[in-house]
Design a protein around this motif. Structure first.
Motif, short mmCIF file in Angstrom:
data_model
loop_
_atom_site.label_atom_id
_atom_site.label_comp_id
_atom_site.label_asym_id
_atom_site.label_seq_id
_atom_site.Cartn_x
_atom_site.Cartn_y
_atom_site.Cartn_z
N ASN A 1 0.82 -1.21 0.00
CA ASN A 1 0.00 0.00 0.00
C ASN A 1 0.86 1.26 0.00
O ASN A 1 0.51 2.27 -0.63
CB ASN A 1 -0.94 0.01 1.20
N ALA A 2 1.98 1.22 0.73
CA ALA A 2 2.89 2.37 0.75
C ALA A 2 3.46 2.63 -0.64
O ALA A 2 3.58 3.78 -1.08
CB ALA A 2 4.02 2.12 1.75
N LYS A 3 3.78 1.55 -1.36
CA LYS A 3 4.29 1.68 -2.72
C LYS A 3 3.24 2.28 -3.65
O LYS A 3 3.50 3.21 -4.42
CB LYS A 3 4.71 0.31 -3.24
N VAL B 1 -0.58 12.35 -9.07
CA VAL B 1 -1.31 13.58 -8.71
C VAL B 1 -0.44 14.81 -8.96
O VAL B 1 -0.88 15.79 -9.57
CB VAL B 1 -1.75 13.53 -7.23
N LEU B 2 0.79 14.76 -8.49
CA LEU B 2 1.69 15.89 -8.66
C LEU B 2 1.99 16.15 -10.14
O LEU B 2 2.06 17.31 -10.58
CB LEU B 2 2.99 15.65 -7.89
N ALA B 3 2.17 15.08 -10.91
CA ALA B 3 2.42 15.24 -12.35
C ALA B 3 1.23 15.88 -13.04
O ALA B 3 1.40 16.72 -13.94
CB ALA B 3 2.72 13.88 -12.98
N GLU C 1 3.06 5.96 -5.66
CA GLU C 1 2.79 6.00 -7.10
C GLU C 1 1.63 6.94 -7.41
O GLU C 1 1.69 7.74 -8.36
CB GLU C 1 2.47 4.59 -7.60
N ILE C 2 0.59 6.88 -6.60
CA ILE C 2 -0.57 7.76 -6.80
C ILE C 2 -0.18 9.21 -6.56
O ILE C 2 -0.56 10.10 -7.32
CB ILE C 2 -1.72 7.34 -5.85
#
Length: 327
Positions: free
Chosen positions: A174-176, A185-187, A180-181
């Motif tokens: 889940n941390a991985k 979001v930032l991109a 990734e999410i």
């Protein structure tokens, strides 16, 4: 507009009603269904250029129909379910057809007040979906962490225990996925110059972190869907309203339950951080705590943070501590 059509959208079907003429059609929520709708309009002499669609804000099922409306183009307005429900008065029974009829009646009654929604921006839809999934992963991981802690305490087992091992693997996975999410979001925010600038502006405020910045950009649609900070504060649920009736009921002012609880909860932690690290807000909170409860003071700080965000974005300026505008 001449034709006010009420639309009740579900996952697979769309119920459409023209209350004035008591006309109704049920279509599939896909391209073939939309072709059937156009044919129905033609058969009933409904000019699509003069149509105003009123539909409930379901949070997802209506997006395909909205894309169809924009392709025509057909004017439409999404209205919160509760607003339509409370405007109907006393109602008996429920069906998709009846709901479509009531929505159409709502549009006719509010004709002068309703303004069509702006063009659909899929970027904000994607942001909301990504942030929603991130929230689920974070909550799931918190549940696993609590379960691991309790099992270690109660049974004195180590990490080789199968339940603990699987839980730790889920936490790691889940941390991985969360990272990734967050990168996605930032991109997405960086892909738009104005969006990224506003994100940098609001996160320059002490207490406003990346997650709250992402959520604010998504739910204000880059500060375009709310005219000012006060309207957004009402949506978040940090502005108290009066509760009195005659001389017998004298309730204290309190916030409404009709709010976005997720945004309010996220702001809660940010307000606590702001009180700790912002000297101005810390002094403000200490003065208020002399005669107010902590929860009320925290609410006041959340409101101040919202006003700061909207003020800085309007001026397109970064936050500066102890800033004083020249006369």
């Amino acid at each position: 507009m001449e034709f006010f059509l009420g639309v009740d959208v579900s996952k697979k079907t769309v119920d459409i009603c023209w209350a004035e003429q008591n006309l109704f059609v049920k279509i599939d929520n896909n391209s073939s269904g939309f072709r059937k709708f156009r044919k129905w309009c033609k058969e009933n002499s409904i000019n699509l250029q003069e149509v105003f669609i009123v539909l409930e804000h379901t949070g997802g099922y209506e997006y395909r129909f909205m894309q169809f409306c924009e392709s025509q183009p057909i004017a439409y307005k999404r209205v919160p379910v509760l607003e339509i429900k409370q405007s109907m008065g006393m109602c008996r029974g429920k069906s998709d057809k009846a709901d479509a009829f009531r929505i159409s009646r709502y549009g006719e009654e509010k004709a002068k007040k309703l303004q069509p929604d702006g063009p659909l921006d899929n970027r904000f839809l994607s942001l909301k979906q990504l942030l929603s999934l991130r929230k689920k992963l974070v909550r799931e991981s918190a549940g696993y962490k609590n379960a691991v802690g309790e099992r270690r305490h109660m049974y004195q087992v180590d990490d080789t225990d199968i339940l603990i091992r699987i839980s730790l693997e889920k936490i790691k996975a889940n941390a991985k996925y969360t990272r990734e999410i967050e990168g996605e979001v930032l991109a997405l925010i960086k892909s738009d110059e104005s969006m990224y600038l506003n994100y940098r502006i609001i996160t320059s405020i002490k207490g406003i972190g990346p997650v709250n910045g992402w959520m604010t950009i998504a739910y204000t649609e880059n500060f375009t869907s709310f005219p000012d900070g006060r309207h957004y504060a009402v949506y978040v649920g940090v502005i108290p309203f009066e509760h009195t009736s005659g001389t017998s009921k004298r309730g204290r002012r309190r916030t409404s339950n009709l709010a976005n609880k997720e945004l309010k909860q996220e702001l809660n932690q940010e307000a606590k951080i702001a009180i700790q690290h912002d000297p101005e807000l810390k002094g403000y909170a200490e003065r208020k705590l002399k005669y107010k409860e902590y929860g009320l003071v925290l609410n006041n700080v959340k409101f101040k943070l919202i006003l700061r965000m909207f003020s800085l974005v309007k001026r397109q300026e970064m936050y500066v501590e102890n800033y004083r505008r020249a006369a």
